[in-house]
Design an enzyme around this catalytic site. Sequence first.
Site, PDB file in Angstrom:
ATOM      1  N   HIS A   1       0.839  -1.205   0.000  1.00 20.65           N
ATOM      2  CA  HIS A   1       0.000   0.000   0.000  1.00 20.65           C
ATOM      3  C   HIS A   1       0.871   1.251   0.000  1.00 20.65           C
ATOM      4  O   HIS A   1       1.861   1.321   0.726  1.00 20.65           O
ATOM      5  CB  HIS A   1      -0.911   0.009   1.234  1.00 20.65           C
ATOM      6  CG  HIS A   1      -2.080  -0.921   1.107  1.00 20.65           C
ATOM      7  ND1 HIS A   1      -3.168  -0.872   1.940  1.00 20.65           N
ATOM      8  CD2 HIS A   1      -2.348  -1.904   0.219  1.00 20.65           C
ATOM      9  CE1 HIS A   1      -4.050  -1.792   1.582  1.00 20.65           C
ATOM     10  NE2 HIS A   1      -3.575  -2.442   0.535  1.00 20.65           N
TER      11      HIS A   1
ATOM     12  N   TYR B   1      -9.268   5.129   7.629  1.00 25.41           N
ATOM     13  CA  TYR B   1      -9.411   5.492   9.043  1.00 25.41           C
ATOM     14  C   TYR B   1     -10.449   6.620   9.086  1.00 25.41           C
ATOM     15  O   TYR B   1     -10.193   7.704   8.566  1.00 25.41           O
ATOM     16  CB  TYR B   1      -8.092   5.999   9.625  1.00 25.41           C
ATOM     17  CG  TYR B   1      -7.037   4.922   9.823  1.00 25.41           C
ATOM     18  CD1 TYR B   1      -6.290   4.428   8.763  1.00 25.41           C
ATOM     19  CD2 TYR B   1      -6.775   4.408  11.098  1.00 25.41           C
ATOM     20  CE1 TYR B   1      -5.327   3.449   8.957  1.00 25.41           C
ATOM     21  CE2 TYR B   1      -5.806   3.433  11.305  1.00 25.41           C
ATOM     22  CZ  TYR B   1      -5.088   2.954  10.232  1.00 25.41           C
ATOM     23  OH  TYR B   1      -4.129   1.981  10.429  1.00 25.41           O
TER      24      TYR B   1
ATOM     25  N   PRO C   1      -4.177   0.020  18.938  1.00 28.84           N
ATOM     26  CA  PRO C   1      -3.914  -0.442  17.567  1.00 28.84           C
ATOM     27  C   PRO C   1      -4.043   0.613  16.465  1.00 28.84           C
ATOM     28  O   PRO C   1      -3.673   0.322  15.326  1.00 28.84           O
ATOM     29  CB  PRO C   1      -4.966  -1.541  17.365  1.00 28.84           C
ATOM     30  CG  PRO C   1      -6.064  -1.201  18.321  1.00 28.84           C
ATOM     31  CD  PRO C   1      -5.421  -0.532  19.488  1.00 28.84           C
TER      32      PRO C   1
ATOM     33  N   LYS D   1       1.222  -0.356  15.229  1.00 29.00           N
ATOM     34  CA  LYS D   1       2.637  -0.431  15.631  1.00 29.00           C
ATOM     35  C   LYS D   1       3.023  -1.702  16.391  1.00 29.00           C
ATOM     36  O   LYS D   1       4.222  -2.015  16.505  1.00 29.00           O
ATOM     37  CB  LYS D   1       2.985   0.766  16.528  1.00 29.00           C
ATOM     38  CG  LYS D   1       3.084   2.068  15.795  1.00 29.00           C
ATOM     39  CD  LYS D   1       4.339   2.135  14.957  1.00 29.00           C
ATOM     40  CE  LYS D   1       4.137   3.039  13.785  1.00 29.00           C
ATOM     41  NZ  LYS D   1       4.531   2.568  12.522  1.00 29.00           N
TER      42      LYS D   1
ATOM     43  N   TYR E   1       3.863   6.425  10.599  1.00 24.10           N
ATOM     44  CA  TYR E   1       3.055   5.253  10.250  1.00 24.10           C
ATOM     45  C   TYR E   1       3.880   4.241   9.449  1.00 24.10           C
ATOM     46  O   TYR E   1       3.882   3.049   9.749  1.00 24.10           O
ATOM     47  CB  TYR E   1       1.823   5.692   9.450  1.00 24.10           C
ATOM     48  CG  TYR E   1       0.780   4.605   9.286  1.00 24.10           C
ATOM     49  CD1 TYR E   1      -0.393   4.608  10.046  1.00 24.10           C
ATOM     50  CD2 TYR E   1       0.943   3.558   8.366  1.00 24.10           C
ATOM     51  CE1 TYR E   1      -1.356   3.613   9.910  1.00 24.10           C
ATOM     52  CE2 TYR E   1      -0.008   2.562   8.224  1.00 24.10           C
ATOM     53  CZ  TYR E   1      -1.155   2.601   8.989  1.00 24.10           C
ATOM     54  OH  TYR E   1      -2.092   1.613   8.844  1.00 24.10           O
TER      55      TYR E   1
HETATM   56  C1  PHB Z   1      -5.738  -4.728  10.855  1.00 21.91           C
HETATM   57  O1  PHB Z   1      -5.743  -4.953   9.633  1.00 21.91           O
HETATM   58  O2  PHB Z   1      -6.090  -5.600  11.667  1.00 21.91           O
HETATM   59  C2  PHB Z   1      -5.339  -3.391  11.349  1.00 21.91           C
HETATM   60  C3  PHB Z   1      -4.861  -2.463  10.432  1.00 21.91           C
HETATM   61  C4  PHB Z   1      -4.491  -1.202  10.874  1.00 21.91           C
HETATM   62  C5  PHB Z   1      -4.581  -0.889  12.208  1.00 21.91           C
HETATM   63  C6  PHB Z   1      -5.035  -1.818  13.128  1.00 21.91           C
HETATM   64  C7  PHB Z   1      -5.412  -3.083  12.696  1.00 21.91           C
HETATM   65  O3  PHB Z   1      -4.220   0.364  12.619  1.00 21.91           O
END
Ligand code: PHB
Length: 390
Positions: free
Chosen positions: A72, A199, A290, A294, A380
């Site tokens: 990505h 997000y 989460p 990280k 990130y």
């Molecule tokens: C996930 O794909 O489980 C996932 C992706 C990004 C995050 C947290 C979990 O910030």
Amino acid sequence: MRTQVAIIGAGPAGLLMSHLLARAGVDAVLVENRSREYVEARIRAGILEASSVELLDEVGVGERLHREGMAHRGIHLQWPGTRHHLDFVDLIGRGVWVYGQTEVTKDLGAARDADGQVAFYEASEVELHDVDSDAPWVSLVAADGEPVRIDAALIAGCDGFHGPSRGNVPGSTVLERDYPFAWLGVLASVAPSTDELIYAWHPNGFALHSMRSTEVSRFYLQVHPDEDIDEWSDDRIWTELSTRFAHDGWHLQDGPVTEKSVLPMRSFVSAPMRHGRLFLAGDSAHIVPPAGAKGLNLAIADVALLAPAMAAYVHDGSTTLLDDYSEAALRRVWRCTHFSWWMTMMLHRHGDDFDAELQLAQLRLTQSSRAAATSLAENYAGLPFSATPR
Ligand code: PHB
Ligand code: APR
């Protein structure tokens, strides 16, 4: 039995430690209290920083990741009326990989098989002894009921948040933060409705659209910490996801929900990450919420420091890197702890309307300011391991 390094825990940290030590010519014995099947099926996050991928490549476990994982360029940030793509590759020249942690665990498990390092799965009564002496040892009862004693030069405590290692670091300082929300995690058999992760800030609460493959999507919804999962029918989940991700001209495809659970959230750092011959790595020393993706990457970064330090000690008796480990690891841990806290506080609905306006102002800044976008991208996609502030 005798070995050079006893590793407690066969999550990503312990497995990678075993593999890096094997490559450095160091004998290690791995001790895990769950079954291998359980460990390899556990559903966890799935974002790998560029540096994590580089390390996995370097040590020969990146092949399936490149074949089946998804590269990505960045992420979408959304708030009412706006969906903004942050292109990390354009901003900082590095992107991220989406590849389930279950898959990383399987690949590392296969590498360990090939290395021939010994492992005890389904061990019980795992205890650490004399870690502050020069003859530490681990006791356990093996799956067949036999008591086992492992004498080692060093112990790597990679046994996650609930494991016994951290309790063997006396006088440690624990700093932590609870958050007034949790995530409802949902796995669904449906193609992702987006090319890259979304997000989303929404008045009802945060939502995240992630993915595991071209056929499997992963979603999260902000919920109360004591949320009753039985209150969330599949219909309610899809309705709430559609509401929080609503965006002109875009449609969320629904499908069968195959797994759902409520995930608590906290920040937690225990320091130092060493006592005598015992060294902590990964979730045994720190937990991040989460939203910054990280957790796995920090575990990998710890091991990237610890494995060479242990190898240097075993081969040459050199303690320089081992003595530096806790401080060096904690510098990265605190950088990621800050970023994860910041993403969490920016994206989740909490407080009052004043807080909401601050969040929206911050989100709009990532759209209007290249400096703000670059800072988010650097954190990130991850600082190169060599750039850990020292
Ligand atoms: C996930 O794909 O489980 C996932 C992706 C990004 C995050 C947290 C979990 O910030
Ligand atoms: N004896 C042996 N092993 C144990 C014990 C014990 N008493 N207690 C726990 N373990 C094992 C767990 O079963 C688990 O397999 O230690 C392992 C720890 O693995 P993780 O929890 O996955 O932690 P870590 O390897 O540090 O990986 C961190 O995992 O939790 C996620 O988001 C986190 O992505 C991050 C990553």
